[in-house]
Write a protein that holds these residues in place. Sequence first.
Motif, PDB file in Angstrom:
ATOM      1  N   LEU D  81       0.650  -1.123   0.134  1.00 35.51           N
ATOM      2  CA  LEU D  81      -0.103   0.004  -0.036  1.00 35.51           C
ATOM      3  C   LEU D  81       0.932   1.343  -0.012  1.00 35.51           C
ATOM      4  O   LEU D  81       0.419   2.319  -0.375  1.00 35.51           O
ATOM      5  CB  LEU D  81      -1.022   0.270   1.386  1.00 35.51           C
ATOM      6  N   GLN D  82       2.020   1.212   0.589  1.00 33.77           N
ATOM      7  CA  GLN D  82       2.693   2.357   0.909  1.00 33.77           C
ATOM      8  C   GLN D  82       4.366   2.269   0.911  1.00 33.77           C
ATOM      9  O   GLN D  82       4.907   3.526   1.053  1.00 33.77           O
ATOM     10  CB  GLN D  82       2.412   2.849   2.486  1.00 33.77           C
ATOM     11  N   TRP D 138       3.487  -0.001  13.039  1.00 31.98           N
ATOM     12  CA  TRP D 138       4.482   0.121  12.123  1.00 31.98           C
ATOM     13  C   TRP D 138       4.889   1.616  11.817  1.00 31.98           C
ATOM     14  O   TRP D 138       4.229   2.802  12.139  1.00 31.98           O
ATOM     15  CB  TRP D 138       4.262  -0.359  10.850  1.00 31.98           C
ATOM     16  N   ARG D 139       6.206   1.885  11.818  1.00 34.63           N
ATOM     17  CA  ARG D 139       6.725   3.185  11.221  1.00 34.63           C
ATOM     18  C   ARG D 139       6.678   3.035   9.602  1.00 34.63           C
ATOM     19  O   ARG D 139       7.236   2.121   9.116  1.00 34.63           O
ATOM     20  CB  ARG D 139       8.015   3.714  11.846  1.00 34.63           C
ATOM     21  N   THR D 140       5.933   3.979   8.936  1.00 36.13           N
ATOM     22  CA  THR D 140       5.979   3.809   7.597  1.00 36.13           C
ATOM     23  C   THR D 140       7.083   4.790   6.889  1.00 36.13           C
ATOM     24  O   THR D 140       7.555   5.827   7.508  1.00 36.13           O
ATOM     25  CB  THR D 140       4.762   4.354   6.884  1.00 36.13           C
ATOM     26  N   SER D 141       7.636   4.398   6.011  1.00 31.46           N
ATOM     27  CA  SER D 141       8.343   5.295   5.016  1.00 31.46           C
ATOM     28  C   SER D 141       7.333   6.229   4.468  1.00 31.46           C
ATOM     29  O   SER D 141       6.088   6.219   4.279  1.00 31.46           O
ATOM     30  CB  SER D 141       9.136   4.418   4.000  1.00 31.46           C
ATOM     31  N   PRO D 142       8.279   7.373   4.275  1.00 35.46           N
ATOM     32  CA  PRO D 142       7.477   8.482   3.336  1.00 35.46           C
ATOM     33  C   PRO D 142       7.039   7.915   2.284  1.00 35.46           C
ATOM     34  O   PRO D 142       7.765   7.305   1.546  1.00 35.46           O
ATOM     35  CB  PRO D 142       8.505   9.585   3.189  1.00 35.46           C
ATOM     36  N   ALA D 143       5.578   8.100   2.002  1.00 31.33           N
ATOM     37  CA  ALA D 143       5.162   7.703   0.494  1.00 31.33           C
ATOM     38  C   ALA D 143       5.909   8.439  -0.402  1.00 31.33           C
ATOM     39  O   ALA D 143       6.013   9.310  -0.390  1.00 31.33           O
ATOM     40  CB  ALA D 143       3.640   7.968   0.751  1.00 31.33           C
ATOM     41  N   LYS D 144       6.015   7.729  -1.362  1.00 30.48           N
ATOM     42  CA  LYS D 144       6.921   8.412  -2.508  1.00 30.48           C
ATOM     43  C   LYS D 144       6.236   7.700  -3.767  1.00 30.48           C
ATOM     44  O   LYS D 144       5.818   6.443  -3.865  1.00 30.48           O
ATOM     45  CB  LYS D 144       8.460   8.134  -2.401  1.00 30.48           C
ATOM     46  N   PRO D 145       6.105   8.513  -4.665  1.00 29.97           N
ATOM     47  CA  PRO D 145       5.634   8.097  -6.077  1.00 29.97           C
ATOM     48  C   PRO D 145       6.489   6.905  -6.614  1.00 29.97           C
ATOM     49  O   PRO D 145       7.658   7.005  -6.325  1.00 29.97           O
ATOM     50  CB  PRO D 145       5.483   9.272  -7.082  1.00 29.97           C
ATOM     51  N   ARG D 146       5.931   6.064  -7.260  1.00 33.87           N
ATOM     52  CA  ARG D 146       6.645   4.779  -7.746  1.00 33.87           C
ATOM     53  C   ARG D 146       6.737   4.952  -9.353  1.00 33.87           C
ATOM     54  O   ARG D 146       5.814   5.644 -10.014  1.00 33.87           O
ATOM     55  CB  ARG D 146       5.767   3.582  -7.571  1.00 33.87           C
TER      56      ARG D 146
END
Lengths: 153, 153, 153, 153
Positions: D81-82, D138-146
């Motif tokens: 998701l992210q 959870w710690r999520t990574s900064p959402a980044k465009p793929r």
Amino acid sequence: MTRIDRDVATRAFNHALEHHEQAFEQFFIAKLLGFEISYPDDTCRVEFAVADFMYNPQGSLHGGVVALAMDVSMGHLLNRLQGPGATLEMKIQYLRAVRGGRVVATGSVLRRGSSIAFLESRLTNQDGELAAMATSTWRTSPAKPREPGLPRT
Amino acid sequence: MTRIDRDVATRAFNHALEHHEQAFEQFFIAKLLGFEISYPDDTCRVEFAVADFMYNPQGSLHGGVVALAMDVSMGHLLNRLQGPGATLEMKIQYLRAVRGGRVVATGSVLRRGSSIAFLESRLTNQDGELAAMATSTWRTSPAKPREPGLPRT
Amino acid sequence: MTRIDRDVATRAFNHALEHHEQAFEQFFIAKLLGFEISYPDDTCRVEFAVADFMYNPQGSLHGGVVALAMDVSMGHLLNRLQGPGATLEMKIQYLRAVRGGRVVATGSVLRRGSSIAFLESRLTNQDGELAAMATSTWRTSPAKPREPGLPRT
Amino acid sequence: MTRIDRDVATRAFNHALEHHEQAFEQFFIAKLLGFEISYPDDTCRVEFAVADFMYNPQGSLHGGVVALAMDVSMGHLLNRLQGPGATLEMKIQYLRAVRGGRVVATGSVLRRGSSIAFLESRLTNQDGELAAMATSTWRTSPAKPREPGLPRT
């Protein structure tokens, strides 16, 4: 200096003092926090209106009060189904801060065994969003038949 | 019909109403429950006297009140060390029922990172026995320098 | 494409295949992961060398392997003290990623009752830093006297 | 002396050795345990066949393996998701021992924020009964465009 609404707190306190009884659903803390407890569809629903006397120092519903409401929703459900139990452990995740409105903690059973029960509770805010999630493990009392005609306390 | 000690509860309530301030250490719930908060040796110690208005329906200190005291011991320690944080989650194990006396919840740090902190708290009963164990995870606010000479509230 | 060290994994697998026995301390998973299990001072110590076949996709020791080692440290301690138990629940906090070296999970008792036991475990990395913290709740088997002279497996 | 089925374990090991890649879905442990990972309806489903090399000393699926499968179901969903995240904590309740058959761990999102995500996972046995319940943070990574056109691993 921020202070709480004296009138709201005083009314809650006096109401609890008058109307409590140290039994399921009626005990002092539940009355002080204004818990309305019902048992729809094999769940236990604890609904209450957030007041500022329940706040943490940062101005939202204290995590301990959230824990308390969720604990009650699970313990009362277990009592209803099987008789009083003892919480062995509880974990709560705090998904959203709650600042007001009416909140509802809904306890349900994950599994009930002969001596151990596993329950969960979900607390939703005024908009129906999930604000906290809890799971817990209980030691149950030996199931015993109840006298017919006696109300469950 | 079991009822709580009206005088004890009323004194606690009136004391809280007069002396609270919605800030760390001074907020209403902490005053109502009589929390005495101190910070010996990189811990936060929350001590209070158990009263029957804090009971569950079965006549012992409510698990939600235990959770509240332990949460406060961890949140106040984090605030002291780094500024206010937000509880992401907390788990509590209930090792012994507490029926009276003075109890102490002692929060300490497992690890503090730049954005996440891990803490534990241990609650002991009047005899110094471990009655509850908690661990929790917090989101911390960005550490910021504090004005010199200003007391931390 | 990143792949694991074939030789290290193959040696671990063959060693486990030859030397395991499905009993405490000797079971296949424990052998595969190279667990060295000892019981100093009322604790259970599980030590092993991190290998890349134990990694998660992001290149550090998988949280599930950490969970496994900590579970073993608590379950084996309980077995040693009282006979085999069943985990009711376990919570693990992950404080630091572990990428190599020898790690140690040390299980200890919070409280042992007649039917329920509470334990914790701390996993340290090669530098002795706390990398994971676990607490768990167990259902214990009825304590039974052991035949004198028989080693505990 | 109880030993595991050598052929089943050896086939699983050789399959993992040949077919793994240290990336999501393909990493060695996942291949060794035979995880089949899919993403129906905003969940992540991890299905595998229980084998005796995954057993604890008492002859049922080891709690650490259960933890591993549930962790994977949540971490892979979050990654899908992210992007990749880091487990801050996980709690598992063990409701039923699992001795064989195919089991399924299904991860789903409780709440995803910008830097923190809350997930749960439910593991069912061959008969569809709930055997374990997990929640995690959870710690999520900064959402980044793929990059368009690139498959997600």
